[in-house]
Design a protein around this motif. Structure first.
Motif, short mmCIF file in Angstrom:
data_model
loop_
_atom_site.label_atom_id
_atom_site.label_comp_id
_atom_site.label_asym_id
_atom_site.label_seq_id
_atom_site.Cartn_x
_atom_site.Cartn_y
_atom_site.Cartn_z
N TYR A 169 0.84 -1.20 0.00
CA TYR A 169 0.00 0.00 0.00
C TYR A 169 0.87 1.25 0.00
CZ TYR A 169 -3.57 -3.29 1.58
OH TYR A 169 -4.42 -4.36 1.69
N ARG A 170 0.43 2.24 -0.78
CA ARG A 170 1.07 3.56 -0.76
C ARG A 170 0.00 4.62 -1.02
NH1 ARG A 170 5.97 3.77 -4.76
NH2 ARG A 170 5.12 1.87 -5.68
N LYS A 171 0.23 5.80 -0.50
CA LYS A 171 -0.70 6.91 -0.72
C LYS A 171 0.11 8.16 -1.02
CE LYS A 171 -3.03 8.94 2.65
NZ LYS A 171 -4.01 9.19 3.72
N ALA A 172 -0.39 8.95 -1.99
CA ALA A 172 0.31 10.18 -2.35
C ALA A 172 -0.71 11.28 -2.60
CB ALA A 172 1.17 9.96 -3.59
N VAL A 173 -0.28 12.52 -2.38
CA VAL A 173 -1.14 13.69 -2.57
C VAL A 173 -0.50 14.59 -3.61
CG1 VAL A 173 -2.20 15.68 -1.47
CG2 VAL A 173 -1.89 13.56 -0.17
N ASP A 174 -1.31 14.98 -4.60
CA ASP A 174 -0.88 15.97 -5.58
C ASP A 174 -1.06 17.34 -4.94
OD1 ASP A 174 -0.77 17.88 -7.65
OD2 ASP A 174 -1.39 16.40 -9.13
N THR A 177 -3.31 20.02 -6.85
CA THR A 177 -4.76 19.84 -6.97
C THR A 177 -5.43 19.38 -5.69
OG1 THR A 177 -4.56 17.52 -7.67
CG2 THR A 177 -4.45 19.22 -9.40
N GLY A 178 -4.66 18.86 -4.75
CA GLY A 178 -5.23 18.29 -3.54
C GLY A 178 -5.76 16.89 -3.73
N LYS A 179 -5.70 16.34 -4.93
CA LYS A 179 -6.17 14.98 -5.16
C LYS A 179 -5.29 13.98 -4.42
CE LYS A 179 -7.91 15.78 -9.87
NZ LYS A 179 -7.71 15.41 -11.30
N VAL A 180 -5.92 12.90 -3.97
CA VAL A 180 -5.22 11.84 -3.24
C VAL A 180 -5.29 10.56 -4.06
CG1 VAL A 180 -5.14 10.46 -1.13
CG2 VAL A 180 -5.79 12.88 -1.02
N CYS A 181 -4.15 9.91 -4.20
CA CYS A 181 -4.10 8.64 -4.94
C CYS A 181 -3.62 7.54 -4.00
CB CYS A 181 -3.16 8.74 -6.13
SG CYS A 181 -3.11 7.24 -7.15
N ARG A 182 -4.41 6.48 -3.91
CA ARG A 182 -4.03 5.30 -3.14
C ARG A 182 -3.65 4.20 -4.11
NH1 ARG A 182 -5.20 2.54 1.87
NH2 ARG A 182 -5.52 0.31 1.54
N LEU A 183 -2.50 3.65 -3.90
CA LEU A 183 -2.00 2.56 -4.73
C LEU A 183 -1.98 1.27 -3.93
CD1 LEU A 183 -0.45 1.08 -7.03
CD2 LEU A 183 1.65 2.12 -6.12
N GLU A 184 -2.60 0.23 -4.46
CA GLU A 184 -2.52 -1.09 -3.86
C GLU A 184 -1.91 -2.05 -4.89
OE1 GLU A 184 -5.25 -4.66 -1.91
OE2 GLU A 184 -6.19 -2.81 -2.61
N VAL A 185 -0.81 -2.67 -4.51
CA VAL A 185 -0.21 -3.71 -5.35
C VAL A 185 -0.92 -5.01 -5.00
CG1 VAL A 185 1.91 -4.86 -6.07
CG2 VAL A 185 1.98 -2.46 -5.33
N GLU A 186 -1.77 -5.47 -5.91
CA GLU A 186 -2.69 -6.56 -5.58
C GLU A 186 -2.07 -7.95 -5.75
OE1 GLU A 186 -6.98 -4.43 -6.38
OE2 GLU A 186 -6.20 -5.81 -7.91
N GLU A 187 -1.12 -8.08 -6.65
CA GLU A 187 -0.49 -9.39 -6.82
C GLU A 187 0.84 -9.23 -7.53
OE1 GLU A 187 -2.11 -11.56 -10.67
OE2 GLU A 187 -3.79 -10.93 -9.42
N ARG A 188 1.67 -10.26 -7.37
CA ARG A 188 2.97 -10.29 -8.04
C ARG A 188 3.22 -11.71 -8.54
NH1 ARG A 188 8.86 -8.18 -5.92
NH2 ARG A 188 10.15 -9.71 -6.97
N ASN A 189 3.64 -11.82 -9.80
CA ASN A 189 3.97 -13.11 -10.38
C ASN A 189 5.37 -13.05 -10.97
OD1 ASN A 189 1.38 -14.97 -10.54
ND2 ASN A 189 0.70 -12.86 -10.90
#
Length: 267
Positions: A169-174, A177-189
């Protein structure tokens, strides 16, 4: 896989690239901008960055007074880099071009060429890696140097098939713009035979009030390269290694840390 790549035009990975790559988000890259600028001061310009992205390193390099060219395969990244360059007060000239780092011809020689933040690992085949290094060698001026950064693979994360996700999980703020982006790495192969890992990245973008604006599924696929494999690749492509560090403070090589190579064309 049916999803687009993380850095394709329109991806949240492009829109929030700068926010996700602030120093607090990527501890392994601590000091890398200062390291590359130090190399440029030592070896001289002009400077070429391959896989320059949004100009995270190229722009500070130009602000330090160097003539900089950046190449990136993603039109979205190149567009964003040009927009940032137009707004920045730069001491040195800078240009961003769309291009493939495995086959480019700029008809110019450079004193320093570098590939930052493990971007060399986006090349998925040994043939492609050799093509990239051969292009670099042809573009280096006499006395010029190459610097390239890779991660040193940890074997427990390179087992065949589904693998544990290192950073889920990671979260970043622009900030603009104030927009928030949450990144979830759901799987790795892992394709252990070809040394390629593929991760599914799920982005959620919300406004400053928390309203969901969009969701975005993307994939990232990179090839891991072992330390001595990289040493032999450089030798095969006509380079001599000046140094290999384990971090950007010029610490010694360490298992599972970084590979930071500095090399020159062999005589």
């Amino acid at each position: 896989m049916k999803w687009g790549t993380v850095y394709a035009t329109g991806s949240a990975g492009v829109e929030f690239y700068d926010a996700f790559h602030e120093p607090s988000h990527v501890p392994a890259m601590k000091g890398d901008i200062a390291f590359y600028i130090g190399c440029a001061r030592r070896f001289g310009g002009p400077v070429l960055e391959l896989a320059a992205g949004t100009g995270r390193v190229a722009l500070p390099m130009a602000q330090a007074g160097f003539d900089v060219t950046g190449i990136d395969f993603s039109p979205g990244m190149v567009k964003r880099a040009k927009e940032k360059a137009a707004k920045a007060g730069l001491k040195g000239p800078i240009r961003f071009l769309k291009g493939d780092m495995t086959r480019f011809n700029l008809r110019r020689k450079f004193g320093f060429i570098f590939i930052a933040f493990r971007s060399f690992q986006s090349i998925h085949t040994p043939a492609g890696q050799r093509a990239c290094l051969s292009c670099i060698r042809r573009h280096l001026a006499p006395g010029g140097r190459l610097a390239v950064n890779l991660f040193d693979p940890r074997l427990e994360y390179c087992l065949p098939g589904r693998s544990e996700v290192i950073s889920r999980y990671r979260k970043a703020v622009d900030r603009a713009t104030g927009k928030v982006c949450r990144l979830e790495v759901e799987e790795r192969n892992n394709d252990a035979l070809r040394q390629i890992l593929t991760e599914k990245w799920h982005f959620q973008v919300r406004d400053r009030r928390g309203k969901l604006l969009r969701e975005d599924d993307r994939w990232l696929s990179i090839r891991w390269t072992y330390r001595w494999e990289m040493a032999h690749l450089l030798e095969l492509c006509g380079f001599e290694v000046d140094a290999c560090y384990g971090d950007f403070m010029k610490g010694p090589p360490r298992y599972g840390a970084e590979q930071i190579w500095v090399a020159r064309p062999a005589l």
